[in-house]
Design an enzyme around this catalytic site. Structure first.
Site, PDB file in Angstrom:
ATOM      1  CE  LYS A  22      12.035   0.576  -2.024  1.00  0.00           C
ATOM      2  NZ  LYS A  22      10.768   0.188  -1.388  1.00  0.00           N
ATOM      3  CG  ASN A  23      10.340   3.595   0.312  1.00  0.00           C
ATOM      4  OD1 ASN A  23      10.052   2.811  -0.605  1.00  0.00           O
ATOM      5  ND2 ASN A  23      10.849   3.185   1.471  1.00  0.00           N
ATOM      6  NE  ARG A 100       2.605  -4.073   2.150  1.00  0.00           N
ATOM      7  CZ  ARG A 100       1.431  -4.467   2.595  1.00  0.00           C
ATOM      8  NH1 ARG A 100       1.081  -5.721   2.489  1.00  0.00           N
ATOM      9  NH2 ARG A 100       0.608  -3.615   3.172  1.00  0.00           N
ATOM     10  CB  CYS A 124       5.289  -8.689   2.870  1.00  0.00           C
ATOM     11  SG  CYS A 124       6.110  -7.408   3.792  1.00  0.00           S
ATOM     12  NE  ARG A 129       4.446  -3.677   4.746  1.00  0.00           N
ATOM     13  CZ  ARG A 129       5.373  -3.227   3.911  1.00  0.00           C
ATOM     14  NH1 ARG A 129       6.154  -4.058   3.286  1.00  0.00           N
ATOM     15  NH2 ARG A 129       5.524  -1.935   3.711  1.00  0.00           N
ATOM     16  N   PRO A 130      -1.207  -4.252   7.856  1.00  0.00           N
ATOM     17  CG  PRO A 130      -1.961  -3.385   9.888  1.00  0.00           C
ATOM     18  CD  PRO A 130      -0.764  -4.035   9.235  1.00  0.00           C
ATOM     19  CG  ASP A 132      -5.965  -0.577  10.531  1.00  0.00           C
ATOM     20  OD1 ASP A 132      -4.845  -0.922  10.091  1.00  0.00           O
ATOM     21  OD2 ASP A 132      -6.099   0.032  11.605  1.00  0.00           O
ATOM     22  CG  ASP A 314      12.758   1.144   5.431  1.00  0.00           C
ATOM     23  OD1 ASP A 314      12.206   0.160   5.966  1.00  0.00           O
ATOM     24  OD2 ASP A 314      12.141   1.961   4.723  1.00  0.00           O
ATOM     25  CB  ILE A 336       8.539   0.137  12.456  1.00  0.00           C
ATOM     26  CG1 ILE A 336       9.215   1.399  13.008  1.00  0.00           C
ATOM     27  CG2 ILE A 336       7.495   0.484  11.377  1.00  0.00           C
ATOM     28  CD1 ILE A 336       8.302   2.426  13.615  1.00  0.00           C
ATOM     29  NE  ARG A 407      10.267  -5.178  -4.146  1.00  0.00           N
ATOM     30  CZ  ARG A 407       9.263  -5.377  -3.323  1.00  0.00           C
ATOM     31  NH1 ARG A 407       9.222  -6.470  -2.607  1.00  0.00           N
ATOM     32  NH2 ARG A 407       8.307  -4.498  -3.205  1.00  0.00           N
TER      33      ARG A 407
HETATM   34  C1  EPZ Z   1       6.698   2.504   4.297  1.00  0.00           C
HETATM   35  O1  EPZ Z   1       5.860   1.355   4.348  1.00  0.00           O
HETATM   36  C2  EPZ Z   1       7.926   2.082   3.496  1.00  0.00           C
HETATM   37  N1  EPZ Z   1       7.487   1.650   2.176  1.00  0.00           N
HETATM   38  C3  EPZ Z   1       8.664   0.962   4.211  1.00  0.00           C
HETATM   39  O2  EPZ Z   1       9.872   0.700   3.496  1.00  0.00           O
HETATM   40  C4  EPZ Z   1       9.030   1.419   5.639  1.00  0.00           C
HETATM   41  O3  EPZ Z   1       9.602   0.326   6.339  1.00  0.00           O
HETATM   42  C5  EPZ Z   1       7.780   1.911   6.377  1.00  0.00           C
HETATM   43  O4  EPZ Z   1       7.100   2.933   5.598  1.00  0.00           O
HETATM   44  C6  EPZ Z   1       8.105   2.487   7.754  1.00  0.00           C
HETATM   45  O5  EPZ Z   1       8.996   3.557   7.614  1.00  0.00           O
HETATM   46  C7  EPZ Z   1       7.248   2.565   1.222  1.00  0.00           C
HETATM   47  O6  EPZ Z   1       7.401   3.757   1.417  1.00  0.00           O
HETATM   48  C8  EPZ Z   1       6.847   2.046  -0.124  1.00  0.00           C
HETATM   49  P1  EPZ Z   1       3.590   2.233   7.455  1.00  0.00           P
HETATM   50  P2  EPZ Z   1       4.332   1.501   4.815  1.00  0.00           P
HETATM   51  O7  EPZ Z   1       2.201   2.277   6.961  1.00  0.00           O
HETATM   52  O8  EPZ Z   1       3.827   2.829   4.378  1.00  0.00           O
HETATM   53  C9  EPZ Z   1       1.195   0.012  10.932  1.00  0.00           C
HETATM   54  C10 EPZ Z   1      11.516  -0.587   2.426  1.00  0.00           C
HETATM   55  O9  EPZ Z   1      12.365  -1.406   2.868  1.00  0.00           O
HETATM   56  N2  EPZ Z   1      -0.013   0.250  10.119  1.00  0.00           N
HETATM   57  O10 EPZ Z   1       4.269   3.498   7.863  1.00  0.00           O
HETATM   58  O11 EPZ Z   1       3.616   0.282   4.370  1.00  0.00           O
HETATM   59  C11 EPZ Z   1       2.103  -1.060  10.313  1.00  0.00           C
HETATM   60  O12 EPZ Z   1       1.680  -2.358  10.637  1.00  0.00           O
HETATM   61  C12 EPZ Z   1      10.074  -0.595   2.912  1.00  0.00           C
HETATM   62  O13 EPZ Z   1      11.780   0.258   1.543  1.00  0.00           O
HETATM   63  C13 EPZ Z   1      -1.246  -0.053  10.634  1.00  0.00           C
HETATM   64  O14 EPZ Z   1      -1.385  -0.509  11.778  1.00  0.00           O
HETATM   65  O15 EPZ Z   1       4.510   1.477   6.384  1.00  0.00           O
HETATM   66  C14 EPZ Z   1       3.450  -0.683  10.888  1.00  0.00           C
HETATM   67  O16 EPZ Z   1       3.608  -1.254  12.150  1.00  0.00           O
HETATM   68  C15 EPZ Z   1       9.725  -1.777   3.727  1.00  0.00           C
HETATM   69  N3  EPZ Z   1      -2.370   0.168   9.866  1.00  0.00           N
HETATM   70  C16 EPZ Z   1       3.361   0.842  11.039  1.00  0.00           C
HETATM   71  O17 EPZ Z   1       1.990   1.175  10.944  1.00  0.00           O
HETATM   72  C17 EPZ Z   1      -2.267   0.693   8.602  1.00  0.00           C
HETATM   73  O18 EPZ Z   1      -3.321   0.894   7.967  1.00  0.00           O
HETATM   74  C18 EPZ Z   1       4.105   1.635   9.977  1.00  0.00           C
HETATM   75  O19 EPZ Z   1       3.668   1.218   8.671  1.00  0.00           O
HETATM   76  C19 EPZ Z   1      -1.009   1.001   8.080  1.00  0.00           C
HETATM   77  C20 EPZ Z   1       0.123   0.770   8.855  1.00  0.00           C
END
Ligand code: EPZ
Length: 430
Positions: A22-23, A100, A124, A129-130, A132, A314, A336, A407
């Site tokens: 999926k991801n 998202r 969520c 989930r920022p 920035d 995950d 995370i 999902r």
């Molecule tokens: C991806 O989410 C996955 N989703 C998530 O899987 C997974 O948990 C996550 O990566 C971590 O491996 C998809 O691939 C669709 P990140 P993503 O940006 O990309 C911080 C599941 O169960 N951050 O890597 O949204 C954030 O807060 C889902 O399948 C910022 O600070 O995650 C977090 O602490 C849930 N600023 C860390 O980075 C930003 O602009 C990692 O988030 C973006 C992220």
């Protein structure tokens, strides 16, 4: 709303085909927005998140076709995507709130069309989930970003410009978004502290096949030379490592033996090490992985989630369910997401002994047995952890809010039934 009913206690044995990830599929679909030619994706999972992404692209003008197909002898779906011309450049709230990952349209649409409007997804159940990093990186590439009425409005004058960007966190989503945007930017973009998850490698493979110039796959430094246009391509989606890990735990928790067909051991190094340390046999074959816990006594292990290749967040909830019935104590640390222990109170209602300390760590003390109960979870992986607990618990477990599972887990009941689980979906009108 549908529910899943499980009568626990069956040992699971047999084979499960692991679907496309999926991801990986979600950003791959959005990469098709970078070209006016057709991008074809094979080994696509059938999931509600894929349907949501398809609906979003269709309303932006993408023509989508779906075909029945076979991959390695297993029935699967192939989708083709063609966006000759956009009918609008807006990702509306009603689509984004359902998923998202809709934010993956941001980079490609901005790079190709010079303008995009995206409803901000907000937080969520698992965290704030920022976005920035996505937004500041696009600004560094020359985009003008404005937040108005809950929407990101992004504009560029001419083309995005290559930039040297350092992420403060190795974000998966930002790496994919900026990677896609940079393929059509003017000049060179360097991303430092990029995420290295296998799903990003899969996206890089597709982008290169579409004509992109990218170096540094599987490393934290990606170098992209922008090109004028990209073309169509055909690509097979990688196997879902999280689905594989989830069914691996199903074998372990029931003292069973499951061959995970199509699973790639190279993407599951840390979870495999934990399973082995717990006493589970793991056999790596060329195109499968055998998880065998027959007649094994499982021993608790500490796990700490981290960026890839560390232990995946995950799989944290699923492994915590396993620790609940392993001997001794296990320390589970979530690094995370700030709110990813929502499964704990539900596991405790089934008899688990868990102590949460702050929001990042939990001590699990193994118990002899869990007992069935009606339970519910607030996210996809936590819901699967409750399925796992139900598989080993005495009596009946009813897992509510099945839409979370739909999902991310294709044919969940069918796959578990096929290896001997007593599981069924109870259909209920909404
Ligand atoms: C991806 O989410 C996955 N989703 C998530 O899987 C997974 O948990 C996550 O990566 C971590 O491996 C998809 O691939 C669709 P990140 P993503 O940006 O990309 C911080 C599941 O169960 N951050 O890597 O949204 C954030 O807060 C889902 O399948 C910022 O600070 O995650 C977090 O602490 C849930 N600023 C860390 O980075 C930003 O602009 C990692 O988030 C973006 C992220």
């Amino acid at each position: 709303m549908d529910k899943i009913k499980i009568i626990g206690g069956n040992r699971l044995e047999g084979k499960i085909y692991i679907s496309g990830a999926k991801n990986a599929a979600l950003p791959l679909i959005c990469a098709s927005l970078l070209t006016d030619e057709t991008v074809t994706l094979t080994n696509m999972p059938i999931l509600s998140d894929i349907r949501s992404m398809n609906a979003l692209l269709e309303q932006m003008g993408t023509a989508i076709d779906c075909f029945d197909d076979f991959v390695d002898g297993h029935p699967t779906k192939t989708y083709s995507y063609r966006t000759q011309k956009f009918s609008n450049l807006i990702a509306p709230y009603d689509y984004v709130r359902k998923m998202r990952a809709s934010y993956y349209v941001l980079g490609p649409v901005l790079a190709r069309e010079g303008h995009v409007e995206l409803s901000l997804p907000g937080g969520c159940a698992i965290g704030a989930r920022p976005m920035d990093i996505h937004l500041s990186s696009l600004e560094q590439m020359g985009a003008k970003i404005e937040i108005k009425n809950g929407y990101v409005h992004a504009d560029i004058d001419g083309k995005l410009k290559g930039a040297h960007i350092t992420f403060h966190t190795a974000s998966v989503g930002a790496t994919c978004n900026i990677l896609m945007a940079a393929t059509l930017a003017e000049g060179e973009t360097i991303i430092e502290n990029a995420a290295k998850e296998p799903e990003i490698g899969d996206l890089i493979d597709l982008l290169i096949d579409m004509g992109a110039k990218i170096e540094g796959k599987d490393t934290s430094r990606l170098v992209i030379q922008g090109v004028d246009t990209l073309h169509g391509a055909r690509h097979k989606v990688i196997a879902d490592r999280i689905e594989a890990g989830s069914y691996g735990v199903a074998a372990a928790i029931t003292g069973g033996r499951i061959e995970l067909i199509n699973a790639q051991a190279s993407t599951l190094r840390t979870p495999i090490e934990i399973l082995k340390a717990m006493g589970v046999d793991v056999e790596e074959k060329e195109n499968s992985l055998i998880i065998d816990a027959t007649n094994k006594t499982l021993v608790g292990q500490d796990i700490m989630t981290d960026y890839y290749p560390g232990f995946p967040t995950d799989l944290q909830a699923q492994f915590m369910a396993l620790m609940c019935v392993a001997e001794g104590a296990s320390l589970v640390t979530e690094n995370i997401w700030e709110n990813r222990f929502m499964h704990v109170p539900e596991l405790m209602r089934m008899g688990a002994n868990i102590n949460v300390h702050g929001h990042a760590s939990a001590i699990v003390r193994g118990v002899k047995k869990l007992s069935g109960a009606p339970v519910m979870a607030t996210d996809l992986r936590a819901s699967f952890a409750l399925i796992l607990a139900g598989l080993v618990a005495e009596g009946e477990t009813i897992v509510n809010r099945v839409y979370h599972l739909d999902r991310g887990y294709e044919k969940l009941e069918e796959k578990l039934k096929g290896v001997g689980a007593n599981i069924e979906r109870i259909k209920e009108a909404d």
